[in-house]
Design an enzyme around this catalytic site. Sequence first.
Site, short mmCIF file in Angstrom:
data_model
loop_
_atom_site.label_atom_id
_atom_site.label_comp_id
_atom_site.label_asym_id
_atom_site.label_seq_id
_atom_site.Cartn_x
_atom_site.Cartn_y
_atom_site.Cartn_z
N THR A 94 -7.31 -1.01 -9.69
CA THR A 94 -7.21 0.27 -10.38
C THR A 94 -7.67 1.32 -9.38
OG1 THR A 94 -9.47 0.23 -11.27
CG2 THR A 94 -7.74 -0.80 -12.62
N HIS A 95 -7.01 2.47 -9.40
CA HIS A 95 -7.30 3.52 -8.42
C HIS A 95 -7.11 3.02 -6.99
CE1 HIS A 95 -9.11 5.78 -11.77
NE2 HIS A 95 -9.69 4.64 -12.09
N SER A 109 11.15 -2.03 14.87
CA SER A 109 11.14 -0.67 15.39
C SER A 109 12.00 -0.61 16.65
CB SER A 109 9.70 -0.26 15.71
OG SER A 109 9.68 0.86 16.57
N LYS A 154 6.77 -4.66 15.29
CA LYS A 154 6.88 -4.13 13.92
C LYS A 154 7.79 -4.99 13.04
CE LYS A 154 5.44 -0.85 12.44
NZ LYS A 154 5.98 0.52 12.53
N GLU A 166 11.60 0.23 1.01
CA GLU A 166 11.51 1.69 1.16
C GLU A 166 12.80 2.37 0.72
OE1 GLU A 166 10.39 2.36 5.21
OE2 GLU A 166 8.40 1.48 4.98
N LYS A 182 30.27 14.00 -14.29
CA LYS A 182 30.63 12.73 -13.65
C LYS A 182 29.99 12.61 -12.27
CE LYS A 182 34.64 14.17 -14.77
NZ LYS A 182 34.25 14.96 -15.96
#
Length: 434
Positions: free
Chosen positions: A132-133, A254, A260, A267, A302
Site C-alpha cells: 500500500t502506498h 537498448s 538492458k 509500457e 466512428k
Amino acid sequence: IDIDKDLWRYDIAGSIAHAQMLSEQKIITKKEFQQIKKGLLSVAADIEAGTLPMPVELEDIHMVIESALTERAGDAGRKLHTGRSRNDQVALDLRMWARDAADNLIGAIETLQRAFVELAREQGKVVMPSYTHLQRAQPILAGHGLMAYVEMLGRDRDRLTDCRKRIDVSPLGSGAVAGTSIKLDRKRTAELLGFSAISRNSIDATSDRDFLIELAFGCATVAMHLSRWCEDWILYSSTEFGMLQLHDAYCTSSSMMPQKKNADTLELIRGKTATAFGSLMSLLTMVKSLPLAYNRDMQDDKRFAFETVKQTLLALQVAPGIVSTAKFREAAIAASIDKGFLDATALAEYLVNRGVPFRTAHHIVGQLVATAETQGASLAELDLATFQAASKSVGKDVYTYLTAKNVVKRYAPDGAGGQKQLTKQLAFWSRKLK
C-alpha cells in the site's frame, strides 16, 4: 469514407434484411429483392477483394454501396432506400458493429482472465509482499495478487455484457427523424439482424450515441486496469524489485546499453490508455451540445469509437502471452521477504487474540519495530525477553506467528491472501470461465 469503410459488412447485411422486409411487406417484388440481394453480395465480394472503387465524392460507405448496387441492379437497386434514411442506416450499422466489438472485447477479456488463473494455479504459492502506498504492507501468496487482476477484468466483462444489452436495439425504420408513412415491419428487420428489441422513439434512435460512449467507457476502464497491471509488473521485473522475470519475446534491449532488458510491451499497453481516455472524452464532448436530432458532428463518432476498440483489443490480445510466459523469481523473493516487517500486523493481532486492545497492540508493535530497526533485525530475530518486556501477553509461541511464511498460513476470512482463500478463488473463476 476513409473511416466508415470498415462498416461495409454491416451495411450490406442491414440492406439485405431491409430489402427482404420490403419484399415481405409487398413494397417491392420478390424478383426485385433477389436482384438487390444478388447485387449486394456482388458488391460485398468486390469490397472483400479490394476492387470496388470508393470515390470520396460519394461521401461514405453507404453511398458507395448504393451507387455500386444501382449500377448492377438498375431500378431494383434504386428501391432499396425506400423507407430508410442514412440517419437510421448508419445508426443501425454502428449498433451492429458495436455489438460485435463488445463480443470481441468480452472474449479477449476472458482469454486474459484464463491466463491469470493458470499462472495463479502454477506459481500462486510463492509468498510475496503486498503493497500500500508502494510500501511493503502484508505478505500474500502471489496467486492472490494475480487473482486481483482477474476480479478487475471480471467487472470489465460484466460492464461490457451489460452495455451490449443497450447496444442490441434496432433503430432501422426511424427514417431521418420522424419515421415514414411506408408500412415497414420494424420487428421483422430486427429479427433478421438478430436484435432483441426495436427503438421506441425515432428522434432518439437517430441521434443516440450513448451506446458508443458506453462502449468507449468500457474500453477506457479495461485500459485503466491493464495499465495498473502493467505498472505493477514493470516494477516487479526491475532490478530493484527483482520479483518477476518476463519472457524475452515481450522485452527489448537498448540501442546503446547492452545489459538492458526493457519491459517495452507492458509500457506500450500502458500507453494505450491515452487513446482510450481520449476517445471517451472526444465522444462525450462531440455530443454534449447537439440539438435533437441528427447532426453532421456525429460523423466523427466512428473515428473515436473504432480506434479505442482497436487499440484495446490489441492490448488484450497481447497480454495473455505476457502472463503465460512470466516467471516469479521465488528464490529472490524469499531472500528478502522478511524485510520491511510484513509480519507486524500479524503480531498486533496475536496480542489482540490475547486480550490486548487493538490500539494498544498497535502501539506495542510499533515500539518493537523501532527496536528491531535499531538492531538491524527482523521481528522474528528479537529475543523473547524483548517481546515480554513490551507486553506480558507475549508467550513462547509468538515465533510461530512471525515471518511472512507463517503469517500467510493464518489468514482467516474469505477473500484474504492465504492458501485456502486462493483455492476458493481458483475454483470460482475456473467454473465461471468455462
